[in-house]
Design a protein around this motif. Sequence first.
Motif, short mmCIF file in Angstrom:
data_model
loop_
_atom_site.label_atom_id
_atom_site.label_comp_id
_atom_site.label_asym_id
_atom_site.label_seq_id
_atom_site.Cartn_x
_atom_site.Cartn_y
_atom_site.Cartn_z
N THR A 288 53.12 34.52 31.86
CA THR A 288 53.91 35.61 31.25
C THR A 288 55.10 35.99 32.12
O THR A 288 56.20 36.21 31.62
CB THR A 288 53.04 36.86 30.99
OG1 THR A 288 52.31 37.17 32.17
CG2 THR A 288 52.07 36.65 29.85
N SER B 189 59.15 35.70 31.35
CA SER B 189 60.02 36.85 31.52
C SER B 189 61.21 36.53 32.44
O SER B 189 62.33 36.94 32.18
CB SER B 189 59.19 38.01 32.07
OG SER B 189 60.00 39.07 32.45
N HIS C 163 50.23 45.36 33.63
CA HIS C 163 50.44 43.93 33.42
C HIS C 163 49.43 43.12 34.25
O HIS C 163 48.82 42.16 33.76
CB HIS C 163 51.87 43.54 33.83
CG HIS C 163 52.08 42.06 33.86
ND1 HIS C 163 52.58 41.35 32.78
CD2 HIS C 163 51.81 41.13 34.81
CE1 HIS C 163 52.61 40.07 33.09
NE2 HIS C 163 52.15 39.92 34.30
N GLU D 188 47.13 41.07 31.81
CA GLU D 188 47.65 39.70 31.69
C GLU D 188 47.15 38.78 32.79
O GLU D 188 47.04 37.58 32.59
CB GLU D 188 49.19 39.70 31.72
CG GLU D 188 49.85 40.52 30.62
CD GLU D 188 49.72 39.87 29.24
OE1 GLU D 188 49.51 38.64 29.17
OE2 GLU D 188 49.81 40.62 28.24
#
Length: 330
Positions: A30, A34, A269, A273
């Motif tokens: 992730t 980003s 996060h 994640e």
Amino acid sequence: MASITIADIEAADAKLTGRLRQTPVELSSTLSKSAGVPVTLKLEHHQITGSFKLRGATNAVLNLGEAQKAAGVVGVSTGNHGRGLAHAAREAGVRCIICMSELVPQNKVDGIKAQGAEVRTIGRSQDDAQQEVDRLVSEEAMTMLPPFDHPHIIAGQGTLGLEILDQVPSAETILVPLSGGGLISGLAAAAKARKPGIKIIGVSMERGAAMHECLKAGKPIHVEEMKTLADSLGGGIGLDNQYTFPMTRDLVDDTVTVSEAQIAGAIRHAYWEERQIIEGSGSVAIAAVLAGKAAVSGPAVCVVSGANIDLGLHYRIISGEDVDVTKPES
Ligand SMILES: *Cc1c(COP(=O)(O)O)cnc(C)c1O
């Protein structure tokens, strides 16, 4: 200029081998999406005692002379340096006293005691605790080990830079949580000696970013400490700073800051994640990537520096509560 070299860091690395954990690294899909480049997390919050501070503390204790070891060590930190120092001293069979004000919360006192240190609570301020440290140094010949501005501490933290480049040799940028600068000074000295073109970026919280402000001023200045989720990054760099200010100025490519909301977002996060429980200070490099605050080129590494967060607070943050630690307690 007083500086710590790759030789000092390699000597520290040899001393630490077999005593500390080699913490894992993990590619984050992730964060890579980003940032647009591969981003790897260095999961140093899995270090014994929950932070990298054990590296510097262990190196400093092991470098004491025999008379110093016999007299013992003393510190004032109630946070990660205190835990690291207490653990390092216990492992080396060295007496350790951590001095703190009577106002320090019991869970912090217990955290230090659990690592085997003696805790001395004295007075109602950090200054009172510091006076007791000064007395133990002058009257009982104990050695005070500070959290960052000390050659053996910096060299010990620098071993993290060697470890990162062993594990992620392709790294071109490393994002590093920044407070007093012991970690980033050592890490940058190590990484740039091994790979001169590598970029080192320091990340602090907006509220009380001491080193960031001092770099802008061109010299160590007083920066007001404020309440923040990144509580391990609080405090100044010392007006008489000897090592970490010049090293950070000369070796670090950029420093950036992140907001309280971005820190909370990074803690969330990490949990949802990445399946990691991390403290606010440990999350700022992730926060900088998520917020697009840093110019991240090439394969990048985010240092996740600490795990020691109050689990009640952590639960509230990951549950989505809009936690604001900056307001005075009601
Ligand atoms: C101490 C600490 C830092 C900052 O280290 P400095 O050497 O003071 O710059 C970062 N993260 C955590 C979790 C820490 O405990």
